[in-house]
Design a protein around this motif. Structure first.
Motif, PDB file in Angstrom:
ATOM      1  N   MET A  79      -0.088 -31.514  -5.818  1.00 43.73           N
ATOM      2  CA  MET A  79       0.543 -31.911  -4.559  1.00 43.73           C
ATOM      3  C   MET A  79       0.268 -30.918  -3.428  1.00 43.73           C
ATOM      4  O   MET A  79       0.728 -31.093  -2.326  1.00 43.73           O
ATOM      5  CB  MET A  79       2.059 -32.021  -4.762  1.00 43.73           C
ATOM      6  N   GLY A  80      -0.467 -29.844  -3.695  1.00 41.35           N
ATOM      7  CA  GLY A  80      -0.719 -28.810  -2.707  1.00 41.35           C
ATOM      8  C   GLY A  80      -0.033 -27.512  -3.100  1.00 41.35           C
ATOM      9  O   GLY A  80       0.573 -27.407  -4.165  1.00 41.35           O
ATOM     10  N   LYS A  81      -0.110 -26.530  -2.219  1.00 47.55           N
ATOM     11  CA  LYS A  81       0.496 -25.235  -2.514  1.00 47.55           C
ATOM     12  C   LYS A  81       2.006 -25.308  -2.264  1.00 47.55           C
ATOM     13  O   LYS A  81       2.442 -25.628  -1.167  1.00 47.55           O
ATOM     14  CB  LYS A  81      -0.120 -24.159  -1.646  1.00 47.55           C
ATOM     15  N   PRO A  82       2.817 -24.995  -3.278  1.00 48.60           N
ATOM     16  CA  PRO A  82       4.270 -25.068  -3.096  1.00 48.60           C
ATOM     17  C   PRO A  82       4.819 -23.868  -2.335  1.00 48.60           C
ATOM     18  O   PRO A  82       4.223 -22.790  -2.327  1.00 48.60           O
ATOM     19  CB  PRO A  82       4.804 -25.087  -4.526  1.00 48.60           C
ATOM     20  N   LYS A  99      15.199 -19.617  -7.553  1.00 47.02           N
ATOM     21  CA  LYS A  99      13.917 -19.832  -6.893  1.00 47.02           C
ATOM     22  C   LYS A  99      12.906 -18.796  -7.381  1.00 47.02           C
ATOM     23  O   LYS A  99      13.241 -17.635  -7.565  1.00 47.02           O
ATOM     24  CB  LYS A  99      14.067 -19.686  -5.384  1.00 47.02           C
ATOM     25  N   ILE A 100      11.675 -19.254  -7.578  1.00 50.89           N
ATOM     26  CA  ILE A 100      10.583 -18.362  -7.949  1.00 50.89           C
ATOM     27  C   ILE A 100       9.468 -18.574  -6.940  1.00 50.89           C
ATOM     28  O   ILE A 100       9.013 -19.699  -6.731  1.00 50.89           O
ATOM     29  CB  ILE A 100      10.087 -18.655  -9.381  1.00 50.89           C
ATOM     30  N   LYS A 101       9.006 -17.494  -6.315  1.00 50.92           N
ATOM     31  CA  LYS A 101       7.998 -17.599  -5.266  1.00 50.92           C
ATOM     32  C   LYS A 101       6.628 -17.062  -5.670  1.00 50.92           C
ATOM     33  O   LYS A 101       5.672 -17.203  -4.927  1.00 50.92           O
ATOM     34  CB  LYS A 101       8.477 -16.872  -4.015  1.00 50.92           C
ATOM     35  N   LYS A 102       6.518 -16.463  -6.831  1.00 49.04           N
ATOM     36  CA  LYS A 102       5.248 -15.880  -7.245  1.00 49.04           C
ATOM     37  C   LYS A 102       4.437 -16.901  -8.048  1.00 49.04           C
ATOM     38  O   LYS A 102       4.852 -17.334  -9.115  1.00 49.04           O
ATOM     39  CB  LYS A 102       5.499 -14.639  -8.101  1.00 49.04           C
ATOM     40  N   LEU A 156      17.761 -29.738 -12.992  1.00 47.21           N
ATOM     41  CA  LEU A 156      16.574 -30.286 -12.342  1.00 47.21           C
ATOM     42  C   LEU A 156      15.625 -29.150 -12.020  1.00 47.21           C
ATOM     43  O   LEU A 156      16.043 -28.097 -11.529  1.00 47.21           O
ATOM     44  CB  LEU A 156      16.940 -30.982 -11.032  1.00 47.21           C
ATOM     45  N   THR A 157      14.354 -29.374 -12.274  1.00 46.14           N
ATOM     46  CA  THR A 157      13.333 -28.370 -11.997  1.00 46.14           C
ATOM     47  C   THR A 157      12.218 -29.031 -11.196  1.00 46.14           C
ATOM     48  O   THR A 157      11.835 -30.162 -11.497  1.00 46.14           O
ATOM     49  CB  THR A 157      12.768 -27.808 -13.320  1.00 46.14           C
ATOM     50  N   GLY A 158      11.716 -28.333 -10.190  1.00 44.95           N
ATOM     51  CA  GLY A 158      10.633 -28.900  -9.400  1.00 44.95           C
ATOM     52  C   GLY A 158      10.066 -27.927  -8.392  1.00 44.95           C
ATOM     53  O   GLY A 158      10.488 -26.790  -8.281  1.00 44.95           O
ATOM     54  N   PHE A 159       9.062 -28.437  -7.663  1.00 45.20           N
ATOM     55  CA  PHE A 159       8.417 -27.679  -6.597  1.00 45.20           C
ATOM     56  C   PHE A 159       9.015 -28.077  -5.264  1.00 45.20           C
ATOM     57  O   PHE A 159       9.366 -29.224  -5.048  1.00 45.20           O
ATOM     58  CB  PHE A 159       6.917 -27.974  -6.557  1.00 45.20           C
ATOM     59  N   VAL A 160       9.105 -27.112  -4.371  1.00 48.79           N
ATOM     60  CA  VAL A 160       9.563 -27.363  -3.014  1.00 48.79           C
ATOM     61  C   VAL A 160       8.422 -27.007  -2.092  1.00 48.79           C
ATOM     62  O   VAL A 160       7.791 -25.953  -2.213  1.00 48.79           O
ATOM     63  CB  VAL A 160      10.820 -26.509  -2.699  1.00 48.79           C
ATOM     64  N   GLN A 161       8.094 -27.926  -1.160  1.00 51.03           N
ATOM     65  CA  GLN A 161       6.956 -27.735  -0.253  1.00 51.03           C
ATOM     66  C   GLN A 161       7.374 -27.909   1.192  1.00 51.03           C
ATOM     67  O   GLN A 161       8.394 -28.527   1.484  1.00 51.03           O
ATOM     68  CB  GLN A 161       5.856 -28.730  -0.606  1.00 51.03           C
ATOM     69  N   ASP A 162       6.563 -27.369   2.081  1.00 56.45           N
ATOM     70  CA  ASP A 162       6.807 -27.516   3.528  1.00 56.45           C
ATOM     71  C   ASP A 162       6.572 -28.939   3.981  1.00 56.45           C
ATOM     72  O   ASP A 162       5.878 -29.707   3.454  1.00 56.45           O
ATOM     73  CB  ASP A 162       5.904 -26.590   4.330  1.00 56.45           C
TER      74      ASP A 162
END
Length: 120
Positions: free
Chosen positions: A35-38, A24-27, A114-120
Protein backbone atom coordinates in the motif's frame (compact mmCIF):
# COMPACT_ATOMS: atom_id res chain seq x y z
CA UNK A 1 -26.67 -5.86 52.12
CA UNK A 2 -24.93 -8.82 50.48
CA UNK A 3 -26.18 -7.74 47.08
CA UNK A 4 -24.91 -4.21 47.60
CA UNK A 5 -21.36 -5.42 48.27
CA UNK A 6 -21.56 -7.79 45.30
CA UNK A 7 -22.66 -4.97 42.98
CA UNK A 8 -19.96 -2.67 44.32
CA UNK A 9 -17.34 -5.39 43.74
CA UNK A 10 -18.55 -5.89 40.17
CA UNK A 11 -18.47 -2.14 39.56
CA UNK A 12 -14.91 -1.72 40.86
CA UNK A 13 -13.68 -4.76 38.95
CA UNK A 14 -15.25 -3.45 35.74
CA UNK A 15 -13.66 -0.02 36.24
CA UNK A 16 -10.19 -1.52 36.64
CA UNK A 17 -10.58 -4.10 33.86
CA UNK A 18 -12.01 -1.84 31.13
CA UNK A 19 -9.29 -0.10 29.20
CA UNK A 20 -8.03 0.73 25.75
CA UNK A 21 -4.35 0.84 24.84
CA UNK A 22 -2.57 1.80 21.63
CA UNK A 23 1.01 1.02 20.68
CA UNK A 24 2.91 2.53 17.76
CA UNK A 25 6.07 1.34 16.04
CA UNK A 26 7.83 3.71 13.63
CA UNK A 27 10.98 1.78 12.75
CA UNK A 28 10.64 -0.09 9.41
CA UNK A 29 14.30 -0.29 8.23
CA UNK A 30 13.38 1.60 5.03
CA UNK A 31 10.92 -1.06 3.89
CA UNK A 32 7.50 -0.55 2.38
CA UNK A 33 4.15 -2.31 2.14
CA UNK A 34 2.07 -3.05 -0.99
CA UNK A 35 0.00 0.00 0.00
CA UNK A 36 3.06 2.30 0.09
CA UNK A 37 5.33 3.48 2.87
CA UNK A 38 3.46 3.53 6.20
CA UNK A 39 3.64 6.34 8.71
CA UNK A 40 3.69 3.81 11.56
CA UNK A 41 2.46 0.37 12.62
CA UNK A 42 -0.31 0.44 15.24
CA UNK A 43 -1.92 -2.05 17.62
CA UNK A 44 -5.05 -1.10 19.57
CA UNK A 45 -6.38 -3.37 22.32
CA UNK A 46 -9.65 -3.05 24.24
CA UNK A 47 -10.35 -5.11 27.35
CA UNK A 48 -13.76 -5.08 29.08
CA UNK A 49 -16.22 -7.13 31.08
CA UNK A 50 -19.29 -8.14 29.08
CA UNK A 51 -22.45 -10.15 29.81
CA UNK A 52 -23.27 -13.73 28.82
CA UNK A 53 -20.15 -15.32 27.35
CA UNK A 54 -18.90 -11.89 26.31
CA UNK A 55 -21.59 -11.25 23.74
CA UNK A 56 -23.42 -8.25 25.24
CA UNK A 57 -21.52 -5.11 26.37
CA UNK A 58 -22.44 -3.94 29.88
CA UNK A 59 -22.50 -0.26 28.96
CA UNK A 60 -20.66 1.96 26.48
CA UNK A 61 -19.15 4.08 29.25
CA UNK A 62 -18.23 1.13 31.47
CA UNK A 63 -16.32 -0.61 28.72
CA UNK A 64 -16.93 -2.18 25.37
CA UNK A 65 -14.44 -4.41 23.62
CA UNK A 66 -16.51 -5.06 20.51
CA UNK A 67 -14.95 -4.89 17.06
CA UNK A 68 -16.81 -1.65 16.32
CA UNK A 69 -15.51 0.09 19.46
CA UNK A 70 -11.95 -1.13 18.91
CA UNK A 71 -12.02 0.03 15.27
CA UNK A 72 -13.36 3.39 16.44
CA UNK A 73 -10.48 3.72 18.94
CA UNK A 74 -7.96 2.62 16.26
CA UNK A 75 -9.12 5.18 13.70
CA UNK A 76 -9.57 7.92 16.31
CA UNK A 77 -5.94 7.58 17.34
CA UNK A 78 -4.85 7.55 13.68
CA UNK A 79 -6.72 10.79 12.93
CA UNK A 80 -5.23 12.43 16.05
CA UNK A 81 -1.82 11.78 14.47
CA UNK A 82 -2.93 13.38 11.18
CA UNK A 83 -3.22 10.15 9.20
CA UNK A 84 -5.86 9.70 6.50
CA UNK A 85 -5.52 6.00 5.63
CA UNK A 86 -5.45 2.82 7.69
CA UNK A 87 -4.94 -0.76 6.61
CA UNK A 88 -6.12 -3.38 9.11
CA UNK A 89 -3.97 -6.51 9.00
CA UNK A 90 -5.29 -8.58 11.88
CA UNK A 91 -8.24 -8.70 14.25
CA UNK A 92 -8.43 -10.99 17.26
CA UNK A 93 -11.21 -11.28 19.86
CA UNK A 94 -10.80 -13.54 22.88
CA UNK A 95 -13.62 -14.29 25.31
CA UNK A 96 -12.37 -15.68 28.65
CA UNK A 97 -15.65 -17.34 29.76
CA UNK A 98 -13.80 -20.41 31.04
CA UNK A 99 -11.63 -18.70 33.67
CA UNK A 100 -13.89 -18.60 36.77
CA UNK A 101 -16.85 -20.84 36.03
CA UNK A 102 -19.79 -20.23 36.61
CA UNK A 103 -19.24 -16.53 37.49
CA UNK A 104 -17.38 -15.81 34.24
CA UNK A 105 -20.28 -17.09 32.13
CA UNK A 106 -22.36 -14.12 33.30
CA UNK A 107 -19.56 -11.49 33.45
CA UNK A 108 -16.96 -12.44 30.88
CA UNK A 109 -13.65 -10.64 30.30
CA UNK A 110 -13.26 -9.93 26.57
CA UNK A 111 -10.19 -8.69 24.72
CA UNK A 112 -10.22 -7.37 21.14
CA UNK A 113 -7.02 -6.42 19.32
CA UNK A 114 -6.61 -4.69 15.95
CA UNK A 115 -3.28 -4.41 14.18
CA UNK A 116 -2.52 -2.44 11.04
CA UNK A 117 -0.60 0.20 9.15
CA UNK A 118 -1.36 3.89 9.35
CA UNK A 119 -0.54 6.06 6.33
CA UNK A 120 -0.69 9.73 5.37
Amino acid sequence: MKHFFFLMAVFFISVFVNCSTTEKIKKFNNTSTPMGKPKYYQTTTNVALQFFFGIVPIHEKLGNSSFEQTLDDFTEDATKNKASKVHIIQRETTRYWYILLPFSIILTPVSTELTGFVQD
